[in-house]
Design an enzyme around this catalytic site. Sequence first.
Site, PDB file in Angstrom:
ATOM      1  N   LYS A  12       0.902  -1.335  -0.318  1.00  0.00           N
ATOM      2  CA  LYS A  12      -0.356   0.219   0.170  1.00  0.00           C
ATOM      3  C   LYS A  12       1.187   0.671  -0.381  1.00  0.00           C
ATOM      4  CE  LYS A  12      -3.853  -2.439   2.577  1.00  0.00           C
ATOM      5  NZ  LYS A  12      -4.713  -2.273   3.792  1.00  0.00           N
ATOM      6  N   TYR A  52     -12.968  -3.232  -2.830  1.00  0.00           N
ATOM      7  CA  TYR A  52     -13.196  -2.982  -1.830  1.00  0.00           C
ATOM      8  C   TYR A  52     -14.801  -2.594  -1.663  1.00  0.00           C
ATOM      9  CZ  TYR A  52      -8.497  -2.641   0.099  1.00  0.00           C
ATOM     10  OH  TYR A  52      -7.311  -2.044   0.695  1.00  0.00           O
ATOM     11  N   ASN A 115      -1.951   0.004   7.086  1.00  0.00           N
ATOM     12  CA  ASN A 115      -1.525  -1.473   7.844  1.00  0.00           C
ATOM     13  C   ASN A 115      -0.741  -2.567   6.423  1.00  0.00           C
ATOM     14  OD1 ASN A 115      -3.593  -1.993   6.130  1.00  0.00           O
ATOM     15  ND2 ASN A 115      -5.037  -3.018   6.916  1.00  0.00           N
ATOM     16  N   HIS A 118      -1.924  -5.200   1.113  1.00  0.00           N
ATOM     17  CA  HIS A 118      -2.827  -6.300   1.162  1.00  0.00           C
ATOM     18  C   HIS A 118      -2.644  -7.887   0.518  1.00  0.00           C
ATOM     19  CE1 HIS A 118      -6.872  -7.335  -0.648  1.00  0.00           C
ATOM     20  NE2 HIS A 118      -5.978  -8.457  -1.445  1.00  0.00           N
TER      21      HIS A 118
HETATM   22  P1  IDP Z   1      -7.792  -6.739   5.813  1.00  0.00           P
HETATM   23  O1  IDP Z   1      -6.659  -5.499   4.743  1.00  0.00           O
HETATM   24  O2  IDP Z   1      -6.885  -7.214   6.295  1.00  0.00           O
HETATM   25  O3  IDP Z   1      -8.334  -8.339   4.421  1.00  0.00           O
HETATM   26  P2  IDP Z   1     -10.153  -5.756   5.864  1.00  0.00           P
HETATM   27  O4  IDP Z   1     -11.307  -5.947   6.732  1.00  0.00           O
HETATM   28  O5  IDP Z   1     -10.972  -6.763   3.950  1.00  0.00           O
HETATM   29  O6  IDP Z   1      -8.429  -6.478   5.963  1.00  0.00           O
HETATM   30  O7  IDP Z   1     -10.393  -4.374   5.600  1.00  0.00           O
HETATM   31  C1  IDP Z   1      -9.574  -3.742   3.957  1.00  0.00           C
HETATM   32  C2  IDP Z   1      -8.862  -3.036   4.712  1.00  0.00           C
HETATM   33  O8  IDP Z   1      -9.513  -1.698   5.059  1.00  0.00           O
HETATM   34  C3  IDP Z   1      -7.280  -3.386   5.984  1.00  0.00           C
HETATM   35  O9  IDP Z   1      -6.469  -3.442   5.636  1.00  0.00           O
HETATM   36  C4  IDP Z   1      -7.187  -1.477   6.041  1.00  0.00           C
HETATM   37  O10 IDP Z   1      -6.619  -0.740   5.093  1.00  0.00           O
HETATM   38  C5  IDP Z   1      -8.840  -0.957   6.378  1.00  0.00           C
HETATM   39  N1  IDP Z   1      -9.431  -0.699   7.107  1.00  0.00           N
HETATM   40  C6  IDP Z   1     -10.153  -1.846   8.071  1.00  0.00           C
HETATM   41  N2  IDP Z   1     -11.022  -2.213   8.761  1.00  0.00           N
HETATM   42  C7  IDP Z   1     -11.026  -0.513   9.433  1.00  0.00           C
HETATM   43  C8  IDP Z   1     -10.765   0.189  10.161  1.00  0.00           C
HETATM   44  O11 IDP Z   1     -11.348  -0.065  11.352  1.00  0.00           O
HETATM   45  N3  IDP Z   1     -10.518   1.794  10.071  1.00  0.00           N
HETATM   46  C9  IDP Z   1      -9.866   2.419   8.975  1.00  0.00           C
HETATM   47  N4  IDP Z   1      -9.580   1.217   8.449  1.00  0.00           N
HETATM   48  C10 IDP Z   1      -9.985  -0.205   8.025  1.00  0.00           C
HETATM   49 MG    MG Z   2      -9.903  -7.813   3.260  1.00  0.00          MG
END
Ligand code: IDP
Ligand code: MG
Length: 153
Positions: A12, A52, A115, A118
């Site tokens: 990212k 997304y 984070n 992806h």
């Molecule tokens: P993942 O990336 O571990 O699969 P997902 O639930 O698919 O997690 O969420 C996609 C992305 O959305 C996350 O990697 C993160 O960048 C963002 N995200 C998810 N939950 C939150 C939140 O509560 N606050 C801010 N960003 C979030």
């Molecule tokens: Mg995901």
Amino acid sequence: MNNCQRTLVAIKPDGVQRRLIGQIIKRFEQRGFQLVGLKMLQVSEELLAQHYSSLHRKPFYPSLLRYMTSGPVVAMVWEGHNVVKSTRMLVGNTNPAEAATGTLRGDFSIHISRNIVHASDSAEVAQKEISLWFQRSELIDWECCDHGNIYHP
Ligand code: IDP
Ligand code: MG
């Protein structure tokens, strides 16, 4: 090879800005997975809306779009036995505060909004994400010379 899969991994914008590309790729190479696609791109909102699609109603969705379009992303396709699940374990919990030390998120990030990487979360989703992010012609089928030392022949 049993259960040969491909998965989408994307470094990212925060991972790119923080010069973590090499360290992230290194973890997949040292594990023994095989790189079959790689490109740097500025991601469009259209692609992200599809990528997304399950998160459109989340309160953080607008800031997620801003984050993911804030700079270039490095997208990759990695191949190998059980690579989808192994990659999720290598990447770690979505929330870096919960991610184990030794995982990419656990080692290189602190907050859920930044984070660094992806990874597809299932084999079915991986196929959809790979075809969304890559043209077929951008993926290379090739034989890795150390195959016999990584897998039972
Ligand atoms: P993942 O990336 O571990 O699969 P997902 O639930 O698919 O997690 O969420 C996609 C992305 O959305 C996350 O990697 C993160 O960048 C963002 N995200 C998810 N939950 C939150 C939140 O509560 N606050 C801010 N960003 C979030
Ligand atoms: Mg995901």
